[in-house]
Write a protein that holds these residues in place. Structure first.
Motif, PDB file in Angstrom:
ATOM      1  N   ASP A  59      14.419  49.486  14.093  1.00 49.31           N
ATOM      2  CA  ASP A  59      15.453  49.614  13.809  1.00 49.31           C
ATOM      3  C   ASP A  59      16.489  48.669  13.723  1.00 49.31           C
ATOM      4  O   ASP A  59      17.532  48.271  13.572  1.00 49.31           O
ATOM      5  N   GLY A  60      15.644  46.942  14.190  1.00 48.09           N
ATOM      6  CA  GLY A  60      15.994  45.671  13.844  1.00 48.09           C
ATOM      7  C   GLY A  60      15.660  45.002  12.345  1.00 48.09           C
ATOM      8  O   GLY A  60      14.776  45.886  11.305  1.00 48.09           O
ATOM      9  N   TRP A  61      15.658  43.699  12.058  1.00 50.51           N
ATOM     10  CA  TRP A  61      15.101  42.784  11.066  1.00 50.51           C
ATOM     11  C   TRP A  61      13.939  42.040  11.956  1.00 50.51           C
ATOM     12  O   TRP A  61      14.251  41.664  12.622  1.00 50.51           O
ATOM     13  N   GLU A  62      12.752  42.321  11.355  1.00 46.86           N
ATOM     14  CA  GLU A  62      11.110  41.326  11.690  1.00 46.86           C
ATOM     15  C   GLU A  62      10.883  40.256  10.148  1.00 46.86           C
ATOM     16  O   GLU A  62      10.225  41.065   9.869  1.00 46.86           O
ATOM     17  N   THR A  63      10.571  39.219  10.450  1.00 45.00           N
ATOM     18  CA  THR A  63       9.747  38.633   9.202  1.00 45.00           C
ATOM     19  C   THR A  63       7.950  38.520   9.960  1.00 45.00           C
ATOM     20  O   THR A  63       8.038  38.600  11.293  1.00 45.00           O
ATOM     21  N   ARG A  64       7.912  38.766   8.713  1.00 44.61           N
ATOM     22  CA  ARG A  64       6.438  38.403   9.063  1.00 44.61           C
ATOM     23  C   ARG A  64       5.871  36.912   9.964  1.00 44.61           C
ATOM     24  O   ARG A  64       7.398  35.908  10.043  1.00 44.61           O
ATOM     25  N   ARG A  65       4.636  36.172  10.664  1.00 47.21           N
ATOM     26  CA  ARG A  65       4.712  35.421  10.970  1.00 47.21           C
ATOM     27  C   ARG A  65       4.668  33.939   9.859  1.00 47.21           C
ATOM     28  O   ARG A  65       3.430  33.748   8.949  1.00 47.21           O
ATOM     29  N   ARG A  66       5.529  32.838  10.604  1.00 46.81           N
ATOM     30  CA  ARG A  66       5.496  31.796   9.609  1.00 46.81           C
ATOM     31  C   ARG A  66       4.338  30.901   9.907  1.00 46.81           C
ATOM     32  O   ARG A  66       4.284  30.668  10.900  1.00 46.81           O
ATOM     33  N   ARG A  67       3.935  30.567   8.648  1.00 44.93           N
ATOM     34  CA  ARG A  67       2.711  29.209   8.439  1.00 44.93           C
ATOM     35  C   ARG A  67       3.105  28.635   8.306  1.00 44.93           C
ATOM     36  O   ARG A  67       2.112  27.346   7.868  1.00 44.93           O
ATOM     37  N   ASP A  68       4.325  28.235   8.074  1.00 53.06           N
ATOM     38  CA  ASP A  68       4.467  26.230   7.186  1.00 53.06           C
ATOM     39  C   ASP A  68       5.665  26.233   8.052  1.00 53.06           C
ATOM     40  O   ASP A  68       6.356  26.207   9.679  1.00 53.06           O
ATOM     41  N   LYS A  69       6.863  24.768   7.907  1.00 50.02           N
ATOM     42  CA  LYS A  69       7.856  24.370   8.738  1.00 50.02           C
ATOM     43  C   LYS A  69       9.018  25.248   8.105  1.00 50.02           C
ATOM     44  O   LYS A  69       9.741  24.155   8.568  1.00 50.02           O
ATOM     45  N   GLY A  70       9.272  25.614   7.462  1.00 52.34           N
ATOM     46  CA  GLY A  70      10.234  27.079   7.218  1.00 52.34           C
ATOM     47  C   GLY A  70      11.530  27.228   8.625  1.00 52.34           C
ATOM     48  O   GLY A  70      10.313  27.759   9.751  1.00 52.34           O
ATOM     49  N   ASN A  71      11.869  28.127   7.931  1.00 53.65           N
ATOM     50  CA  ASN A  71      12.669  29.071   8.520  1.00 53.65           C
ATOM     51  C   ASN A  71      13.306  30.289   7.692  1.00 53.65           C
ATOM     52  O   ASN A  71      13.556  30.438   6.519  1.00 53.65           O
ATOM     53  N   ILE A 109      24.777  38.876  18.582  1.00 53.80           N
ATOM     54  CA  ILE A 109      23.695  38.593  18.262  1.00 53.80           C
ATOM     55  C   ILE A 109      23.030  39.401  19.133  1.00 53.80           C
ATOM     56  O   ILE A 109      22.660  38.945  20.108  1.00 53.80           O
ATOM     57  N   ASP A 110      21.768  40.896  18.964  1.00 55.99           N
ATOM     58  CA  ASP A 110      21.210  41.154  19.498  1.00 55.99           C
ATOM     59  C   ASP A 110      20.077  41.475  18.997  1.00 55.99           C
ATOM     60  O   ASP A 110      19.599  41.603  18.109  1.00 55.99           O
ATOM     61  N   THR A 111      18.386  41.371  20.339  1.00 55.51           N
ATOM     62  CA  THR A 111      17.749  41.015  20.053  1.00 55.51           C
ATOM     63  C   THR A 111      16.972  42.261  21.071  1.00 55.51           C
ATOM     64  O   THR A 111      15.843  41.917  20.880  1.00 55.51           O
ATOM     65  N   ALA A 112      17.427  43.769  20.812  1.00 55.79           N
ATOM     66  CA  ALA A 112      17.144  44.691  21.450  1.00 55.79           C
ATOM     67  C   ALA A 112      15.791  45.630  21.137  1.00 55.79           C
ATOM     68  O   ALA A 112      15.468  45.430  19.579  1.00 55.79           O
ATOM     69  N   ALA A 148      10.933  37.870  19.182  1.00 54.16           N
ATOM     70  CA  ALA A 148      12.111  38.145  18.668  1.00 54.16           C
ATOM     71  C   ALA A 148      12.553  36.544  18.385  1.00 54.16           C
ATOM     72  O   ALA A 148      11.563  35.243  18.522  1.00 54.16           O
ATOM     73  N   ALA A 149      13.390  36.022  17.586  1.00 53.12           N
ATOM     74  CA  ALA A 149      13.429  34.533  17.096  1.00 53.12           C
ATOM     75  C   ALA A 149      13.788  33.547  18.022  1.00 53.12           C
ATOM     76  O   ALA A 149      14.176  34.101  19.537  1.00 53.12           O
ATOM     77  N   GLY A 150      13.287  32.548  17.681  1.00 56.09           N
ATOM     78  CA  GLY A 150      13.286  31.977  19.206  1.00 56.09           C
ATOM     79  C   GLY A 150      14.978  31.280  18.978  1.00 56.09           C
ATOM     80  O   GLY A 150      15.005  30.770  20.072  1.00 56.09           O
ATOM     81  N   TRP A 151      15.678  30.997  18.090  1.00 54.93           N
ATOM     82  CA  TRP A 151      16.580  30.118  17.801  1.00 54.93           C
ATOM     83  C   TRP A 151      17.453  30.783  16.911  1.00 54.93           C
ATOM     84  O   TRP A 151      16.685  30.726  16.032  1.00 54.93           O
ATOM     85  N   ALA A 152      18.951  30.692  16.553  1.00 54.08           N
ATOM     86  CA  ALA A 152      19.478  31.125  15.602  1.00 54.08           C
ATOM     87  C   ALA A 152      20.882  30.068  15.645  1.00 54.08           C
ATOM     88  O   ALA A 152      21.768  29.732  16.640  1.00 54.08           O
ATOM     89  N   GLN A 153      21.232  29.826  14.507  1.00 57.30           N
ATOM     90  CA  GLN A 153      22.728  29.371  13.716  1.00 57.30           C
ATOM     91  C   GLN A 153      23.086  30.022  12.718  1.00 57.30           C
ATOM     92  O   GLN A 153      22.191  30.831  11.699  1.00 57.30           O
ATOM     93  N   ASP A 188      10.959  32.189  12.947  1.00 57.92           N
ATOM     94  CA  ASP A 188      10.609  33.262  12.199  1.00 57.92           C
ATOM     95  C   ASP A 188      10.970  34.053  13.349  1.00 57.92           C
ATOM     96  O   ASP A 188      12.029  34.050  14.282  1.00 57.92           O
ATOM     97  N   GLY A 189      10.340  36.374  13.273  1.00 54.20           N
ATOM     98  CA  GLY A 189      11.487  36.415  14.448  1.00 54.20           C
ATOM     99  C   GLY A 189      12.221  37.597  13.998  1.00 54.20           C
ATOM    100  O   GLY A 189      11.500  38.156  12.678  1.00 54.20           O
ATOM    101  N   GLY A 190      12.614  37.754  15.041  1.00 53.25           N
ATOM    102  CA  GLY A 190      13.586  39.073  14.350  1.00 53.25           C
ATOM    103  C   GLY A 190      15.242  38.633  15.053  1.00 53.25           C
ATOM    104  O   GLY A 190      15.127  38.330  16.062  1.00 53.25           O
ATOM    105  N   ILE A 191      16.303  39.910  14.312  1.00 53.49           N
ATOM    106  CA  ILE A 191      17.287  40.351  15.518  1.00 53.49           C
ATOM    107  C   ILE A 191      17.651  40.785  14.944  1.00 53.49           C
ATOM    108  O   ILE A 191      16.777  41.639  14.442  1.00 53.49           O
TER     109      ILE A 191
END
Length: 371
Positions: free
Chosen positions: A252-264, A282-285, A291-296, A342-345
């Motif tokens: 019910d949130g937003w989750e991305t695939r696992r990154r294998r590069d140096k992007g975000n 910013i909710d990571t319920a 979950a994302a490690g950091w956000a800006q 990567d990950g999600g919120i």
């Protein structure tokens, strides 16, 4: 008006296995827009003239329709959709229904707005779908009853004229009415079943309501916020992040695939109008190991405006609602959240109020669209 390809005719009888294996569908150009008839936004099917075999409420259920070939009740086959009884003529000499005979359902949109396209989905209705459908729309203030909507003085605008549809298919229709609507009347001619209804468009909020609220969530779907783009939609749509309420499960949130590069990964949003942002959530319920490690967060004022920092890169915790009060209000029309790596919120909330200029533009648009 009808999106292509267009489906007509029966589907083959169910022969076992995956019931969606022979389902007919297409990529329609409007399905990236919010579903104005989403139950989470408060939509409902408030009346129908007949629901003998299957309840009208099924039309707006989230997710695709399900099919159980062994599921029968005392009235017959139980379908995951809205299904009416078979119509008959007036006598044995005239056993067929008249050309004007039809069944109808009244739908209250969860968020009034401009409709850009509809999907009338007849999934699993293979030989018992309507011969044709039509859809009309109206705009009424407040919370009208079914009797109010059926009154003779209500103005209904045809969005989809009577058009043949296919069984076990996603029947898509592009709409170009250019008005703000609150309710739909879905007609099936002469009878039959529809599994799901999706109403894609743009939310047009009531400026008087937002003014009365003062401080509100500037990016929420129901208030006119919108996801413009996202780097990744692999597991779930980015629009979930501005849906009503807190997330109740991981998808019910937003989750991305696992990154294998140096992007975000990132999401770009458009606020309801130019606003001053004063606080952020910013909710990571339910995102625990993913979950994302950091956000800006950055903000810009106007299309192509120079981005400015709203929230510096900040550590996020799993399954946690993070709250930030800004030292000073920040003005803007667009916001971008970057997550690392990567990950999600699950949700993003931006609390504040419209600027004088933003409120004026919103009021002008509301009036121009018939609100």
């Amino acid at each position: 008006m009808t999106a292509t390809p267009h489906f007509t005719g029966d589907a083959s009888p169910y022969a076992g296995g995956d019931p969606y294996a022979d389902y007919r569908t297409a990529d329609f150009p409007f399905t990236h827009l919010v579903d104005l008839a989403d139950r989470r936004l408060g939509a409902g099917v408030i009346a129908a003239n007949d629901e003998f075999f299957a309840e009208r409420e099924n039309l707006l259920k989230p997710g695709p329709a399900e099919f159980d070939p062994e599921h029968f009740g005392h009235k017959g086959k139980i379908m995951d959709g809205w299904e009416t009884r078979r119509r008959r003529g007036v006598s044995g000499d005239e056993p067929h229904p008249a050309d004007e005979d039809h069944d109808w359902a009244l739908v209250r949109l969860g968020a009034p707005g401009v409709i850009r396209g509809l999907v009338v989905d007849t999934a699993h209705f293979r030989g018992n779908y309507p011969q044709s459908v039509s859809v009309e729309a109206a705009s009424l203030p407040g919370s009208p009853s079914p009797e109010d909507l059926l009154a003779p003085d209500v103005k209904w605008t045809t969005l989809v004229p009577r058009t043949a549809v296919g069984g076990h298919a996603a029947n898509g229709f592009a709409v170009d009415a250019g008005q703000r609507f609150t309710h739909l009347r879905v007609n099936q001619h002469p009878d039959g079943g529809i599994a799901r209804l999706r109403v894609h468009g743009e939310v047009v909020p009531d400026p008087a309501w937002l003014a009365a609220l003062g401080t509100f969530d500037l990016v929420a779907l129901e208030n006119g916020g919108e996801v413009e783009d996202a780097s990744d939609r692999f597991y779930s749509p980015a629009t979930n992040t501005i849906a009503p309420g807190r997330s109740r499960k991981m998808d019910d949130g937003w989750e991305t695939r696992r990154r294998r590069d140096k992007g975000n990964d990132w999401i770009r949003y458009r606020l309801v109008e130019q606003s001053e942002i004063r606080a952020v959530e910013i909710d990571t319920a339910y995102l625990k190991g993913n979950a994302a490690g950091w956000a800006q967060i950055s903000v810009s004022d106007g299309e192509g405006g120079e981005p400015a920092e709203l929230l510096p890169r900040t550590r996020l915790q799993p399954d946690t609602n993070h709250r930030f009060v800004l030292p000073d209000p920040v003005r803007g029309t667009h916001v971008r959240i970057d997550i690392f790596p990567d990950g999600g919120i699950s949700r993003l909330r931006l609390f504040g109020s419209l600027t004088e200029q933003g409120a004026a533009r919103l009021a002008n648009r509301h009036e121009a669209l018939g609100g």
